[in-house]
Structures are given as structure tokens and as C-alpha cells.
Design a protein around this motif. Structure first.
Motif, PDB file in Angstrom:
ATOM      1  N   PHE A 183       0.799  -0.727  -0.069  1.00  0.00           N
ATOM      2  CA  PHE A 183       0.349  -0.086   0.167  1.00  0.00           C
ATOM      3  C   PHE A 183       0.673   1.461  -0.010  1.00  0.00           C
ATOM      4  O   PHE A 183       0.431   2.180  -1.093  1.00  0.00           O
ATOM      5  CB  PHE A 183      -1.087   0.077   1.444  1.00  0.00           C
ATOM      6  N   GLY A 184       2.428   0.963   0.913  1.00  0.00           N
ATOM      7  CA  GLY A 184       2.687   2.218   0.439  1.00  0.00           C
ATOM      8  C   GLY A 184       3.308   2.945  -0.767  1.00  0.00           C
ATOM      9  O   GLY A 184       3.528   4.042  -1.331  1.00  0.00           O
ATOM     10  N   ASP A 185       3.238   1.722  -2.008  1.00  0.00           N
ATOM     11  CA  ASP A 185       3.691   2.357  -3.085  1.00  0.00           C
ATOM     12  C   ASP A 185       2.140   3.505  -4.091  1.00  0.00           C
ATOM     13  O   ASP A 185       2.697   3.844  -4.936  1.00  0.00           O
ATOM     14  CB  ASP A 185       3.780   1.202  -4.350  1.00  0.00           C
ATOM     15  N   ALA A 186       0.873   2.980  -2.867  1.00  0.00           N
ATOM     16  CA  ALA A 186      -0.027   4.166  -3.716  1.00  0.00           C
ATOM     17  C   ALA A 186       0.732   5.514  -3.562  1.00  0.00           C
ATOM     18  O   ALA A 186       0.295   6.032  -4.514  1.00  0.00           O
ATOM     19  CB  ALA A 186      -1.134   3.631  -2.672  1.00  0.00           C
ATOM     20  N   VAL A 187       1.499   5.839  -2.732  1.00  0.00           N
ATOM     21  CA  VAL A 187       2.067   6.939  -3.579  1.00  0.00           C
ATOM     22  C   VAL A 187       1.866   8.091  -4.173  1.00  0.00           C
ATOM     23  O   VAL A 187       1.901   9.048  -4.577  1.00  0.00           O
ATOM     24  CB  VAL A 187       2.759   7.778  -1.449  1.00  0.00           C
ATOM     25  N   GLY A 188       3.074   6.661  -5.153  1.00  0.00           N
ATOM     26  CA  GLY A 188       2.573   7.067  -6.531  1.00  0.00           C
ATOM     27  C   GLY A 188       1.681   7.556  -7.301  1.00  0.00           C
ATOM     28  O   GLY A 188       1.749   8.202  -7.950  1.00  0.00           O
ATOM     29  N   GLY A 242       6.563  10.595   1.950  1.00  0.00           N
ATOM     30  CA  GLY A 242       5.517   9.268   1.719  1.00  0.00           C
ATOM     31  C   GLY A 242       7.305   8.406   1.764  1.00  0.00           C
ATOM     32  O   GLY A 242       7.055   6.803   2.705  1.00  0.00           O
ATOM     33  N   PHE A 243       8.045   8.216   0.973  1.00  0.00           N
ATOM     34  CA  PHE A 243       9.112   7.734   1.050  1.00  0.00           C
ATOM     35  C   PHE A 243      10.607   7.961   1.698  1.00  0.00           C
ATOM     36  O   PHE A 243      11.730   7.646   1.767  1.00  0.00           O
ATOM     37  CB  PHE A 243       9.808   7.635  -0.811  1.00  0.00           C
ATOM     38  N   ILE A 244      10.686   9.602   2.283  1.00  0.00           N
ATOM     39  CA  ILE A 244      11.553   9.607   3.398  1.00  0.00           C
ATOM     40  C   ILE A 244      11.649   8.465   4.680  1.00  0.00           C
ATOM     41  O   ILE A 244      12.687   8.696   4.709  1.00  0.00           O
ATOM     42  CB  ILE A 244      11.647  11.666   3.437  1.00  0.00           C
TER      43      ILE A 244
END
Length: 291
Positions: A17-22, A46-48
Motif C-alpha cells: 500500500f505504501g506504493d500508492a504514494v505514486g 512518503g518515501f523519506i
């Protein structure tokens, strides 16, 4: 597949779900009328957390256990995704949501691979880990495919993702909480910050870390920028077909990982590495072709 492995596979799904940031970058850009800089700040938030939390949470995990860290990651991501359920009224609130989602995903990634070894039957760890990465890819694709389906066929807003993710995280958290996991502990002193960073004194480890840093940066920029590029240059609606550009990106990654595992059985790694770098550079150059 035993019950313990199934529980950890659910955690891998939530990790994706973290990749939903894209996809969120393009959707939020339109929702809040953001500049390109403000939109890309969403991906940064999101990715920092992967950079800030990975090593410290590894140290915490050495002392508290993998299940504790896994549940902590699920809980933090859950808190972040509950916030929009009360109304996504501001850009600042959305940034906080993304920050907590990224923090949760980063913590899940720290615990996911090691705890999979603890729940796998003898000789099944590699298979389970590969399948876990496949399940994670499904979670990654959901960030593009669910909003596309919701907008195209059900007339719903992209924010339908939030209650779906909240329900998935809550179910996973409950299942893992009631799953007894016998963790294997290493017979050595817990890692320290100094022992972790001392690895960088090895030139090859340092180059590997820098290479991963550059690759992940490119991956994040492409996954978040492709929908915006399709919208600004080709007039494709972000809420529907624009999201398919992002989905195609993750499908390509999934396919490439599978093909790579097959090709590497008969091609030398250094030759394969050079070939894939050349293809990647060609792909990046094609982005600048105005066609």
C-alpha cells in the motif's frame, strides 16, 4: 501454507500500500490544484521515512522482536489512513497521511523478510519470500487499479482507497495479533548504529548502497510522474486512463523481476546487469522524445 505464513503474507500485501504514494501524486495534484513541486513533495513525504526509519527500526527490532515491529508498522499506517476518513479537506492533512503511511510501510519492510523466515517450514523460505513479493506487488497495483475501476465503472472518487486500505490493515493487525510466532533470535550482541554504518567502510557495500539509492529514486520519480506526464502532454484524464500508466509501470516491474529470476539461471549476473542498465537508460531517453 500454514496459518502463520498466511498472516505474514497479509502484512506483505499491506506493505504494498505504501506504493500508492505514486498514484496519489497525480490525483492529489488535481484535487488540491498543486504545482509540480507541491505534488512531488507528496512522494518525498512518503518515501523519506524509508531513509529515516530503516536503520533505527532494525535496531529496535533486535531488542523488541519482529512481531512487535510488524504490528507497530501496521498500526502507524492504519492511523495515517484513518485521518482522511474524517474529511480530506487540506493539502497539509494529506501530507500527514502520506507521512504516516510511508512510515508504516518502511517499518513493515524492516520486519517482513526476517519474520517470514520464522514462520516458513524448512526449505520453504525462498518460495514463501518470492510469493510474498508477488503479494506485495498486488498491494502496489491496487493504488492504481482500484481508483481506475471506481472512477470508470462505479462513478466513485479515488478516495475510496482509504476505507479499503483501513479495513485491510485492521484485519491484518488483528490476525497477526492472535497468531503465535516463535521467533528465532541470533546468538550475538544486538546491532548498534555504529556497527551498521561501519559496513559502509567496505567499498563494495558503499557502491551497492549508492546504487540502490539512485535506482529507488528513479523508480519513485517515474511511478509518481508518469500519470502527470500523460495528463499534461497528452490530455489523458488522471482519474481514469492516467492511472493505467502507473499500473503499467508496476506491471512492468513485476514482469521484469520474474523474468530476471529466470534469465539469471543461465546468464552471468554482471552481463545481465550491464544489459538491463543499457535498456533502462534507453527507456529514460525515450521519455524526452516528443511523440
Amino acid at each position: 501454507m500454514n496459518r502463520k505464513t498466511f498472516a505474514i503474507l497479509l502484512a506483505f500485501l499491506c506493505m504494498g500500500f505504501g506504493d500508492a504514494v505514486g498514484p496519489f501524486v497525480g490525483l492529489a495534484k488535481e484535487q488540491f490544484a498543486l504545482s509540480n513541486f507541491e505534488a512531488q513533495l507528496i512522494a518525498f513525504m512518503g518515501f523519506i521515512m524509508f531513509g529515516l526509519l530503516s536503520v533505527p527500526m532494525g535496531l529496535v527490532q533486535d531488542r523488541t522482536g519482529k512481531k512487535f515491529v510488524l504490528m507497530l508498522g501496521l498500526s502507524i499506517a492504519l492511523v495515517g489512513l484513518v485521518l482522511p476518513l474524517f474529511g480530506l479537506s487540506s493539502y497539509a492533512l494529506f501530507l500527514l497521511t502520506i507521512l504516516l503511511l510511508g512510515a508504516g510501510a518502511a517499518i513493515l519492510q524492516v520486519a517482513g523478510n526476517p519474520i517470514m523466515r520464522d514462520v516458513s517450514e524448512p526449505g520453504k523460505y525462498s518460495r514463501n519470500l518470492s510469493f510474498g513479493q508477488f503479494i506485495k506487488a498486488i498491494g502496489s497495483l491496487s493504488g492504481s487499479l482500484i481508483p481506475f475501476a471506481a472512477a470508470k465503472w462505479m462513478g466513485m472518487d479515488w478516495k475510496v482507497l482509504f476505507p479499503i486500505y483501513v479495513a485491510s490493515l485492521l484485519i491484518t493487525l488483528i490476525i497477526i495479533a492472535f497468531t503465535r510466532i516463535q521467533e528465532v533470535k541470533a546468538d550475538k550482541e544486538p546491532a548498534t548504529l555504529a556497527s551498521c554504518f561501519s559496513l559502509l567502510s567496505n567499498r563494495f557495500v558503499l557502491l551497492m548502497v549508492l546504487g540502490i539509492f539512485v535506482y529507488v529514486g528513479i523508480e519513485i520519480c517515474l511511478s509518481s510522474g508518469v500519470p502527470i506526464l500523460l495528463s499534461s502532454h497528452y490530455g489523458i484524464d488522471l482519474k481514469t486512463w492516467g492511472l493505467l500508466g502507473n499500473a503499467f509501470f508496476f506491471i512492468a516491474i513485476l514482469t521484469g523481476r520474474f523474468l530476471g529470476s529466470v534469465i539469471l539461471s543461465w546468464v552471468k549476473p554482471h552481463s545481465f546487469f550491464r544489459m538491463t542498465v543499457a535498456l533502462s537508460v534507453l527507456g529514460l531517453l525515450l521519455i524526452f522524445v516528443d511523440n
